[in-house]
Design a protein around this motif. Structure first.
Motif, PDB file in Angstrom:
ATOM      1  N   SER A  59    -106.606 -84.897 -12.035  1.00 40.25           N
ATOM      2  CA  SER A  59    -105.393 -84.105 -12.257  1.00 40.25           C
ATOM      3  C   SER A  59    -104.249 -84.570 -11.367  1.00 40.25           C
ATOM      4  O   SER A  59    -103.086 -84.526 -11.774  1.00 40.25           O
ATOM      5  N   SER A  60    -104.551 -85.041 -10.166  1.00 39.00           N
ATOM      6  CA  SER A  60    -103.471 -85.544  -9.309  1.00 39.00           C
ATOM      7  C   SER A  60    -102.888 -86.835  -9.876  1.00 39.00           C
ATOM      8  O   SER A  60    -101.679 -87.071  -9.798  1.00 39.00           O
ATOM      9  N   LEU A  61    -103.722 -87.678 -10.467  1.00 39.87           N
ATOM     10  CA  LEU A  61    -103.215 -88.892 -11.114  1.00 39.87           C
ATOM     11  C   LEU A  61    -102.375 -88.548 -12.342  1.00 39.87           C
ATOM     12  O   LEU A  61    -101.305 -89.136 -12.562  1.00 39.87           O
ATOM     13  N   ILE A  62    -102.837 -87.595 -13.128  1.00 46.77           N
ATOM     14  CA  ILE A  62    -102.076 -87.170 -14.311  1.00 46.77           C
ATOM     15  C   ILE A  62    -100.746 -86.577 -13.880  1.00 46.77           C
ATOM     16  O   ILE A  62     -99.697 -86.886 -14.460  1.00 46.77           O
ATOM     17  N   LEU A  63    -100.766 -85.744 -12.853  1.00 51.67           N
ATOM     18  CA  LEU A  63     -99.528 -85.149 -12.354  1.00 51.67           C
ATOM     19  C   LEU A  63     -98.560 -86.228 -11.861  1.00 51.67           C
ATOM     20  O   LEU A  63     -97.362 -86.148 -12.110  1.00 51.67           O
ATOM     21  N   SER A  64     -99.080 -87.247 -11.211  1.00 50.61           N
ATOM     22  CA  SER A  64     -98.234 -88.355 -10.754  1.00 50.61           C
ATOM     23  C   SER A  64     -97.569 -89.049 -11.933  1.00 50.61           C
ATOM     24  O   SER A  64     -96.384 -89.395 -11.883  1.00 50.61           O
ATOM     25  N   GLY A  65     -98.309 -89.255 -13.013  1.00 52.69           N
ATOM     26  CA  GLY A  65     -97.741 -89.873 -14.200  1.00 52.69           C
ATOM     27  C   GLY A  65     -96.663 -89.012 -14.837  1.00 52.69           C
ATOM     28  O   GLY A  65     -95.614 -89.505 -15.243  1.00 52.69           O
ATOM     29  N   VAL A  66     -96.910 -87.704 -14.887  1.00 51.78           N
ATOM     30  CA  VAL A  66     -95.925 -86.783 -15.461  1.00 51.78           C
ATOM     31  C   VAL A  66     -94.659 -86.756 -14.604  1.00 51.78           C
ATOM     32  O   VAL A  66     -93.535 -86.792 -15.127  1.00 51.78           O
ATOM     33  N   VAL A  67     -94.820 -86.711 -13.291  1.00 47.61           N
ATOM     34  CA  VAL A  67     -93.670 -86.727 -12.386  1.00 47.61           C
ATOM     35  C   VAL A  67     -92.904 -88.041 -12.544  1.00 47.61           C
ATOM     36  O   VAL A  67     -91.671 -88.049 -12.579  1.00 47.61           O
ATOM     37  N   LEU A  68     -93.621 -89.144 -12.676  1.00 43.85           N
ATOM     38  CA  LEU A  68     -92.958 -90.432 -12.877  1.00 43.85           C
ATOM     39  C   LEU A  68     -92.113 -90.410 -14.154  1.00 43.85           C
ATOM     40  O   LEU A  68     -90.964 -90.842 -14.148  1.00 43.85           O
ATOM     41  N   PHE A  69     -92.657 -89.865 -15.256  1.00 45.20           N
ATOM     42  CA  PHE A  69     -91.892 -89.784 -16.501  1.00 45.20           C
ATOM     43  C   PHE A  69     -90.675 -88.881 -16.351  1.00 45.20           C
ATOM     44  O   PHE A  69     -89.586 -89.213 -16.824  1.00 45.20           O
ATOM     45  N   ALA A  70     -90.848 -87.742 -15.697  1.00 43.10           N
ATOM     46  CA  ALA A  70     -89.724 -86.819 -15.513  1.00 43.10           C
ATOM     47  C   ALA A  70     -88.608 -87.480 -14.713  1.00 43.10           C
ATOM     48  O   ALA A  70     -87.429 -87.385 -15.075  1.00 43.10           O
ATOM     49  N   LEU A  71     -88.963 -88.169 -13.647  1.00 43.01           N
ATOM     50  CA  LEU A  71     -87.951 -88.824 -12.829  1.00 43.01           C
ATOM     51  C   LEU A  71     -87.357 -90.051 -13.516  1.00 43.01           C
ATOM     52  O   LEU A  71     -86.188 -90.367 -13.320  1.00 43.01           O
ATOM     53  N   LEU A  72     -88.141 -90.709 -14.333  1.00 40.40           N
ATOM     54  CA  LEU A  72     -87.620 -91.837 -15.108  1.00 40.40           C
ATOM     55  C   LEU A  72     -86.568 -91.342 -16.104  1.00 40.40           C
ATOM     56  O   LEU A  72     -85.488 -91.938 -16.225  1.00 40.40           O
ATOM     57  N   ILE A  73     -86.853 -90.239 -16.783  1.00 43.27           N
ATOM     58  CA  ILE A  73     -85.883 -89.658 -17.722  1.00 43.27           C
ATOM     59  C   ILE A  73     -84.634 -89.212 -16.967  1.00 43.27           C
ATOM     60  O   ILE A  73     -83.504 -89.470 -17.392  1.00 43.27           O
ATOM     61  N   TRP A  74     -84.827 -88.560 -15.832  1.00 46.23           N
ATOM     62  CA  TRP A  74     -83.688 -88.114 -15.027  1.00 46.23           C
ATOM     63  C   TRP A  74     -82.843 -89.317 -14.590  1.00 46.23           C
ATOM     64  O   TRP A  74     -81.621 -89.281 -14.684  1.00 46.23           O
ATOM     65  N   SER A  75     -83.489 -90.369 -14.126  1.00 45.07           N
ATOM     66  CA  SER A  75     -82.773 -91.567 -13.681  1.00 45.07           C
ATOM     67  C   SER A  75     -82.009 -92.200 -14.835  1.00 45.07           C
ATOM     68  O   SER A  75     -80.856 -92.594 -14.683  1.00 45.07           O
ATOM     69  N   TYR A  76     -82.644 -92.293 -15.985  1.00 48.92           N
ATOM     70  CA  TYR A  76     -82.003 -92.890 -17.159  1.00 48.92           C
ATOM     71  C   TYR A  76     -80.757 -92.102 -17.555  1.00 48.92           C
ATOM     72  O   TYR A  76     -79.692 -92.676 -17.780  1.00 48.92           O
ATOM     73  N   ARG A  77     -80.900 -90.797 -17.624  1.00 48.34           N
ATOM     74  CA  ARG A  77     -79.752 -89.955 -17.986  1.00 48.34           C
ATOM     75  C   ARG A  77     -78.637 -90.058 -16.948  1.00 48.34           C
ATOM     76  O   ARG A  77     -77.457 -90.109 -17.294  1.00 48.34           O
ATOM     77  N   ARG A  78     -78.986 -90.086 -15.689  1.00 47.85           N
ATOM     78  CA  ARG A  78     -77.996 -90.150 -14.616  1.00 47.85           C
ATOM     79  C   ARG A  78     -77.224 -91.464 -14.675  1.00 47.85           C
ATOM     80  O   ARG A  78     -76.013 -91.500 -14.573  1.00 47.85           O
ATOM     81  N   VAL A  79     -77.938 -92.557 -14.839  1.00 52.84           N
ATOM     82  CA  VAL A  79     -77.304 -93.873 -14.847  1.00 52.84           C
ATOM     83  C   VAL A  79     -76.464 -94.062 -16.104  1.00 52.84           C
ATOM     84  O   VAL A  79     -75.335 -94.538 -16.044  1.00 52.84           O
ATOM     85  N   HIS A  80     -76.997 -93.696 -17.246  1.00 59.92           N
ATOM     86  CA  HIS A  80     -76.282 -93.946 -18.499  1.00 59.92           C
ATOM     87  C   HIS A  80     -75.192 -92.917 -18.775  1.00 59.92           C
ATOM     88  O   HIS A  80     -74.330 -93.167 -19.605  1.00 59.92           O
ATOM     89  N   ALA A  81     -75.186 -91.809 -18.085  1.00 53.75           N
ATOM     90  CA  ALA A  81     -74.097 -90.836 -18.213  1.00 53.75           C
ATOM     91  C   ALA A  81     -72.839 -91.362 -17.527  1.00 53.75           C
ATOM     92  O   ALA A  81     -71.727 -91.037 -17.915  1.00 53.75           O
ATOM     93  N   HIS A  82     -73.021 -92.202 -16.491  1.00 61.80           N
ATOM     94  CA  HIS A  82     -71.877 -92.762 -15.755  1.00 61.80           C
ATOM     95  C   HIS A  82     -71.274 -93.972 -16.445  1.00 61.80           C
ATOM     96  O   HIS A  82     -70.213 -94.430 -16.069  1.00 61.80           O
ATOM     97  N   ARG A  83     -71.946 -94.505 -17.441  1.00 61.13           N
ATOM     98  CA  ARG A  83     -71.451 -95.718 -18.119  1.00 61.13           C
ATOM     99  C   ARG A  83     -70.570 -95.365 -19.279  1.00 61.13           C
ATOM    100  O   ARG A  83     -70.531 -94.404 -19.876  1.00 61.13           O
TER     101      ARG A  83
END
Length: 126
Positions: free
Chosen positions: A102-126
């Motif tokens: 479950s800790s590995l699964i949670l790490s993967g989910v957190v990685l996806f959430a932060l990846l989406i957040w990063s993508y939106r943040r970067v591409h919103a400024h462009r």
């Protein structure tokens, strides 16, 4: 009670973030989140927020800069979730069981959430 809760939550995020600096996952962003929470209760920590924020935002931007990096991040997230399922279901592996899985699964989910957040943040400024 509110101060104790913030201290515990901030400390856990900070410690998990530090661990993720060497493990797969978005360590700097979790370190930043922990520092922000702790700095709201302990003003002496404010001086560390700026430098960590700068590095975390740079790392977030770099992680979604090219399609190749996005693909590798997605593959890493899928690998973490897959490894979590394997560790949760297969006996005989080191530290086998759902606590590790479950800790590995949670790490993967957190990685996806932060990846989406990063993508939106970067591409919103462009």
């Amino acid at each position: 009670m509110k101060r104790v809760t913030k201290t515990i939550l901030g400390s856990v995020l900070l410690l998990v973030g530090v661990a993720m600096l060497v493990l797969p996952g978005p360590g700097l962003l979790l370190v930043l989140a922990g520092l922000l929470i702790l700095a709201s209760e302990f003003p002496a920590l404010e001086r560390y927020v700026g430098p960590v924020r700068d590095r975390a935002m740079k790392a977030a931007e770099d992680s979604v800069r090219t399609p190749f990096r996005i693909a590798w991040s997605v593959l890493a997230g899928l690998a973490l979730i897959g490894a979590g399922v394997v560790w949760g279901t297969v006996d005989g592996l080191p530290l086998a069981g759902w606590s590790t899985g479950s800790s590995l699964i949670l790490s993967g989910v957190v990685l996806f959430a932060l990846l989406i957040w990063s993508y939106r943040r970067v591409h919103a400024h462009r």
